[in-house]
Design an enzyme around this catalytic site. Sequence first.
Site, short mmCIF file in Angstrom:
data_model
loop_
_atom_site.label_atom_id
_atom_site.label_comp_id
_atom_site.label_asym_id
_atom_site.label_seq_id
_atom_site.Cartn_x
_atom_site.Cartn_y
_atom_site.Cartn_z
N CYS A 7 -9.27 15.98 -22.65
CA CYS A 7 -9.34 15.38 -21.34
C CYS A 7 -8.51 14.38 -20.96
O CYS A 7 -7.35 14.05 -21.76
CB CYS A 7 -10.76 14.58 -21.51
SG CYS A 7 -10.85 13.13 -22.51
N ASP A 24 1.71 18.37 17.03
CA ASP A 24 2.74 18.50 17.96
C ASP A 24 3.09 19.90 18.59
O ASP A 24 2.44 20.91 18.00
CB ASP A 24 4.01 18.09 17.09
CG ASP A 24 5.27 18.43 17.75
OD1 ASP A 24 5.53 17.64 18.56
OD2 ASP A 24 6.19 19.28 17.46
N CYS A 70 0.83 -1.23 0.04
CA CYS A 70 0.19 -0.14 -0.05
C CYS A 70 0.93 1.39 -0.07
O CYS A 70 2.10 1.31 0.07
CB CYS A 70 -0.98 -0.08 1.11
SG CYS A 70 -0.03 0.22 2.77
#
Length: 810
Positions: free
Chosen positions: A93, A502, A19
């Site tokens: 396109c 953070d 992934c």
Amino acid sequence: MTSTPSIKILQAQIGGMDCGGCAKTIRASLQLLPGVTEVSMSFATGRLNVSFDPKLVNEAAIRDRITALGYTADIVPANRGKTLQAKISGMDCGGCAKTIEASLQKLPGISEVSVSFATERLEVSYDPIQVSESTILDRVTALGYTVEDVTSANVGDTGTGSDAMPPHQSTAARRSPKSDLTGWQFWLRTRRGQTVLFSSIGLVLGAIVERVFSPDWVAQSFYAISLIVALLPIARAAWISLKLRRADMNLLMTLAAIGAAILNYWFQGALVIVLFTLGTTLQTFTLSRTRNAIRDLMDLTPPTATVKRNGQEVTVPVETIGVGEILTIRPGQRIALDGVVMSGMSAVDQSPITGEAIPEDKEKGDRVFAGTLNSTGFLEVQVTHSVKDTTVSRIIHLVESAQESRAPIQQWVDRFSTIYTPIILTLAAGMAFIPPLFFAQPFNVWFYKALVLIVIACPCALVIATPVSLVSAIGAATRKGVLFKGGNALETAGRLTTLAFDKTGTITQGIPVVQEVYTLGEMSADTVLLIAASLEQQSEHPLAKAIVAQAKAKGMELESPESFTAVPGKGVWAKFRQSIYFVGNRRLFTEQEISLSAAAQSLLAEMESQGQTPVLVGTRQDLIGAIALADGLRLESTEAVRALKRIGLKRLVMLTGDRSPVARQIAQQVGIDEYQAQLLPEDKLQAIYKLRRAGVVGMVGDGINDTPALAAADVSFAVGNIDVTLETADVVLTSGDLRRLAYAIKLSQRTLSVIKQSIVLALVLNGTFILLGTLGIIGLPVAVLEDMGSSLFVTLNAMRLFNTRISEVS
């Protein structure tokens, strides 16, 4: 002159990734290797590019790091790889971009092809032994597109020599004049514009002749000329698509035009193609606005610069300037390369990089960026980055990559259109032949209905809805100092439910600041501060620097103490104005047996409960005062949090390694309701995983010590050092202004809304008009108007994103 470091580039094909997180892991791990200057990793293609200094790290170490992570690495020989970049004109396109990619991938020796419809950019990696540059360009030209601004380089080129011009820089320097054509120039001087004009003239002349003259063949001749002029480029693209076993809108429109001609509907056929050509050309013309936003970035960096060599100033091409050389920059000139000011003072307009409209004062030691404008004074700047590695070049590269990156919603549309188009062709064929063959219906009537179905069902608006919206949003964000690294980041940011921060360097400045000066005796607070600053003025400790900075900010003249003694880790003592004073922490006073009164003990306890660090000031006899220091808030932090809440982001969480009292104090000051303190980097990582169970999570950090948490979040935002943040996060606030967070998220939300609006409209219109066409209520001209109108609506709807203003969320 300082010699330019020898930077090499390693290319490899990575196997074993599951992934996008795997790509992030590889990138983050390689960036920790000494000598690695840049890493780009594509999960989609498995391609890795690493820029590294061979004096500090070698290919074997890089390969070992990858294999240690559990992946395979197939190194591409450096002397075999070349890259080619070019501008491609004539694409209607995203389907055109896919056609070019599919066609080039069939050539031998092509390792990677990327074509961006949004930015009109082609990038090809290839083996020059198997295929030549001319063969690649000829293939693109044969498809019916125009190739401009061609640049090429070896894979290992660093861009520091004249023979290795970096693609982005050379493209800017040799930009085609057609890129800037507007108004009538566009219609008269471009092939697309000329096609629309000539075919429209033929159509109008045919209509006039049909009403004034006879026989009919004269009018039909004009219609035929109009149809052929407009159809030729469309038919050529359709033929290529057919050979590649791809069905796109060019094929659908070609079939509709040929069918109309077969039925002797010359006017309808010509009108179909002229309107279609007009629609796609208007779409391209409209998109040029956002495309030019990127080209404006390219034009920022001047092609030449003045540099000091052998005691004299000479003007040379920027590609020949090495790191360490000294640039001279006069008022009104653009800075050509990133560097550090060596002498001079000036106000520099950094808006192209940071989005900030107010020029920033620069003096010796300050950083300056290529593409920024020197406004008032003379500067001498030492070059720190070669032309290929300047901040503006990297931003251009990342923006182009971002616009080529497909968001999940766009991937869905692509899959849908791949299935949808063959289904429509099958239905049209059934409509044309089944009623005449099996139910004795008139062939002409049903064949015409089939042509109407083909035109109506052309998925132009559906296909362009997402990419046009993404290019508009990313172009707008880049102008405001917000850099999205891809469509996935843009879409995910629009679905955020939780945003984690953070603390140090993100909400706070990351450096101690004097919060308050307390006095416990007869001396004033200013006297206590003066004594402490005078004793600490030679110290390099951050707390000492903060005290000295506060005294100077108040305009105090510091004095030199006598008999100075430093006690490492505890503080200092010295003779000051005939008395001995001590400045330091509690351990210094305990060691010197200086007693602390009950009032002093109470004061110190109160400061520590508020997360402040006390610096004590006293004599041999007692404590005369204390200075409370804490990590100073960014000036915009509170306003940024309020803006985030205004746009609907309810859950804001602060994650910090600092103590609970400090975390509580900072969270209360900025308006964050939830915080977690005393977290190690691995604890922050686990906190992000837990937050993700409840929704879509974003993480905001400074990109330096937050890499694990940033990588674990669904989308990461980085602020601070541009060099670092450009490589570490999905979204970069190049200005370092936290208030741009709300703008980035609001823009993402609007983008998702616009995409959904466009997709729903395209599907509803297509479905409605397919029904009307099947019933015979509308004909070919209305069908084309529907197709063109929906495409233009989608384009104009997306262009609204380009006008999203920061003031809308502030």
